[in-house]
Motif scaffolding. Structure first.
Motif, PDB file in Angstrom:
ATOM      1  N   LYS A 174    -139.188  16.996 110.906  1.00 55.89           N
ATOM      2  CA  LYS A 174    -139.023  17.078 112.616  1.00 55.89           C
ATOM      3  C   LYS A 174    -140.770  17.522 112.508  1.00 55.89           C
ATOM      4  O   LYS A 174    -140.865  17.716 114.399  1.00 55.89           O
ATOM      5  N   PHE A 184    -133.190  19.316 118.987  1.00 59.36           N
ATOM      6  CA  PHE A 184    -134.573  18.288 119.674  1.00 59.36           C
ATOM      7  C   PHE A 184    -133.979  18.674 121.463  1.00 59.36           C
ATOM      8  O   PHE A 184    -132.738  19.873 121.481  1.00 59.36           O
ATOM      9  N   GLU A 185    -135.411  18.556 122.058  1.00 65.59           N
ATOM     10  CA  GLU A 185    -134.751  18.629 123.538  1.00 65.59           C
ATOM     11  C   GLU A 185    -133.994  17.066 124.327  1.00 65.59           C
ATOM     12  O   GLU A 185    -134.580  15.925 123.835  1.00 65.59           O
ATOM     13  N   GLY A 228    -142.294  17.248 119.317  1.00 66.79           N
ATOM     14  CA  GLY A 228    -142.476  16.349 119.868  1.00 66.79           C
ATOM     15  C   GLY A 228    -143.936  15.395 119.075  1.00 66.79           C
ATOM     16  O   GLY A 228    -144.824  16.249 118.945  1.00 66.79           O
ATOM     17  N   PHE A 252    -139.856  13.257 123.664  1.00 65.94           N
ATOM     18  CA  PHE A 252    -139.024  13.610 123.364  1.00 65.94           C
ATOM     19  C   PHE A 252    -138.169  12.366 123.715  1.00 65.94           C
ATOM     20  O   PHE A 252    -137.633  12.817 124.848  1.00 65.94           O
ATOM     21  N   ASN A 282    -134.329  10.200 123.810  1.00 59.46           N
ATOM     22  CA  ASN A 282    -132.959  10.014 122.583  1.00 59.46           C
ATOM     23  C   ASN A 282    -131.575   8.478 123.915  1.00 59.46           C
ATOM     24  O   ASN A 282    -132.497   8.606 125.275  1.00 59.46           O
ATOM     25  N   LEU A 321    -131.062  10.973 118.962  1.00 54.19           N
ATOM     26  CA  LEU A 321    -132.481  12.269 119.491  1.00 54.19           C
ATOM     27  C   LEU A 321    -133.486  12.104 118.511  1.00 54.19           C
ATOM     28  O   LEU A 321    -133.275  11.686 117.419  1.00 54.19           O
ATOM     29  N   THR A 322    -134.712  11.758 119.321  1.00 49.12           N
ATOM     30  CA  THR A 322    -136.059  11.293 118.205  1.00 49.12           C
ATOM     31  C   THR A 322    -136.429  12.231 118.791  1.00 49.12           C
ATOM     32  O   THR A 322    -136.814  13.288 120.177  1.00 49.12           O
ATOM     33  N   ASN A 323    -137.597  12.998 117.960  1.00 52.89           N
ATOM     34  CA  ASN A 323    -138.577  13.692 117.944  1.00 52.89           C
ATOM     35  C   ASN A 323    -140.263  12.841 118.096  1.00 52.89           C
ATOM     36  O   ASN A 323    -140.684  13.373 117.976  1.00 52.89           O
TER      37      ASN A 323
END
Length: 508
Positions: free
Chosen positions: A83, A97-98, A241, A329, A331, A346-348
């Motif tokens: 993260k 996550f955002e 992020g 971010f 997604n 979801l990804t950062n």
């Protein structure tokens, strides 16, 4: 000038429509793979656990969380990677996550509760729900301001806002506020419209949006980790992020004011609970969810917009979808209501959507996802992505040779728009020398384009090369009358921006 700066409108995607039709519909004789409605769930999970770390490494994605829905239930959720690239803390199923624009359909679900209760009509003008003073405060001017299309503005309804057909801006500003077309006649992605409806709901309830959402949606759906504003508890659980290089400043973005279009903090598992509510007709009447998933406005072939969600028609049936892009971010969610099958991830990472097509195929089956294809994000194994990664690995001096290797006499795979996009990605990653080397390619191969000079000028300006920046901004202005390919509005934007930058540079 960034050629992909308004990724949320369909206009920039016209050049890619033919390719999109091929991947979404399949060539004659091709068989589109079926959805993963049958088969061994454990084998599916094992395949994802093996493949996702490989994909993330190839795409420079530090962290990812995924939730797979099968038979309308949460089959599996898990986190991968880290993260925070600085601390190495792992992503878990509980990592926050955002959600970015995944907030929009979530808000639409709330808005439909107000419709069900008779507090808002989908088809009544929103100006009837908000005090005039508050409306004009949001506009930044009076309803009677010269040039403002007050007649159009007074037509805008909740249905238009939630289906992105209001004509309102997506971050663009001006006096008067622009309205781009007669409301209800076209599609144009708009966060501003969602905020307008948010103001109406807050006025009706007399509370801020985050409190309304908590009581009416988050608590009933048992989305225990989610909020529309930053929570102190996220200090220990949230991801940060990462840019195109996979690097981070390690800082959280702490949104303290809710925005209906963008500020949801959530986990993949929590968001999957919302998706399952849509699939299982939970929390709203059957006919209400049916209305949400009914096409309201056509966007492109096989793509339309419902109330909140995008809709896609595939060989395997109809699906609802949405993407999120808050820069670092990114997604995606897609769900097949009839099959009760879907995936949330979801990804950062700036690169998060580059693995979307393969991840979706691995998770739920089917062919190329039309919604994601429509958005035109470069996939991790595309020529654009591979060229960018090669430049990052080998540096500015290697750019001309890499370009020759990747194009091999044909510019089709790395056209003007693609090279421009790569240049700005390098600028975002603070790789200005590499960006300059890449953007010089466009000047060499597309000398009739005003935009190539404007983009190179910006790269020189960022690198501190004042004289070269001035020279190329002047060249961009010189080329505008001769540029026969770019649209009038696009060239006008180049002119406005170049004149402003020249003014700033010549003062120094």
């Amino acid at each position: 000038m960034r050629m992909d700066s308004d990724r949320h409108t369909p206009f920039e995607l016209g050049l890619f429509l033919i390719g999109w039709l091929l991947v979404s519909s399949g060539l004659p004789g091709q068989t589109v793979p079926p959805l993963n409605t049958a088969g061994d769930p454990q084998a599916l999970i094992a395949g994802l656990e093996q493949r996702l770390p490989e994909l993330m490494k190839q795409a420079r994605i530090p962290g990812l969380s995924i939730a797979v829905i099968k038979e309308g239930k949460l089959l599996w959720t898990r986190g991968f990677g880290v993260k925070n690239g600085q601390t190495g803390e792992p992503v878990t199923a509980d990592t926050i996550f955002e959600a970015a624009s995944l907030t929009k359909p979530f808000f639409a679900y709330l808005a439909m509760k107000f419709v069900e209760r008779g507090k808002i009509s989908l088809d009544m003008p929103l100006v009837d729900y908000v005090p005039r003073a508050e409306v004009e405060k949001g506009l930044g001017h009076s309803l009677e301001h010269p040039g403002f299309r007050s007649d159009w503005f007074r037509k805008i309804t909740a249905r238009m806002v939630l289906s992105h057909s209001s004509g309102l801006p997506h971050g663009e500003r001006g006096t008067p506020l622009p309205i781009f077309f007669e409301p209800g006649t076209k599609y144009r992605y708009s966060a501003d419209g969602y905020y307008f409806l948010q103001k109406a709901i807050e006025h009706l309830e007399g509370e801020p949006l985050e409190k309304i959402m908590d009581s009416m949606v988050i608590v009933p759906l048992k989305m225990e980790s989610s909020s529309l504003v930053w929570q102190q508890r996220y200090e220990k659980t949230a991801a940060v992020g990462h840019d195109v290089l996979g690097e981070t400043d390690g800082q959280f973005r702490k949104r303290t004011e809710a925005h209906a279009a963008a500020t949801l903090y959530t986990t993949a598992g929590d968001y999957a609970r919302f998706v399952m509510a849509m699939m299982n007709d939970a929390g709203l009447r059957v006919e209400t969810i049916r209305e949400m998933l009914k096409p309201q406005i056509e966007v492109a072939e096989n793509i339309s917009w419902g109330i909140g969600f995008g809709l896609e028609r595939t060989s395997n049936g109809e699906a609802f979808w949405q993407w999120g892009d808050y820069g670092t971010f990114r997604n995606y969610v897609v769900g097949y209501k009839e099959d009760k099958l879907g995936v949330v991830y979801l990804t950062n990472s700036f690169n998060g959507l580059s693995i979307g097509q393969e991840l979706i195929r691995q998770a739920i089956g089917g062919g190329s996802d039309p919604g994601l294809a429509y958005l035109n994000y470069d996939q991790y194994d595309s020529p654009v992505a591979r060229f960018l990664n090669s430049v990052l690995d080998k540096g500015a001096d290697a750019v001309p040779a890499l370009y020759r290797e990747f194009t091999k006499g044909s510019l089709e795979s790395l056209d003007e728009a693609a090279v421009n996009r790569i240049g700005y990605q390098l600028l975002n990653a603070k790789k200005s020398l590499e960006a300059i080397a890449v953007l010089k390619l466009n000047v060499a191969h597309h000398p009739g384009s005003a935009n190539v000079y404007d983009s190179l000028a910006e790269a020189y300006m960022i690198n501190g090369d004042r004289e070269l920046a001035i020279a190329y901004y002047r060249k961009a202005l010189e080329m505008i009358p001769q540029d026969t390919k770019a649209g009038k509005a696009f060239l006008e934007n180049i002119k406005t921006g170049a004149l402003q930058k020249l003014k700033e540079l010549e003062k120094k």
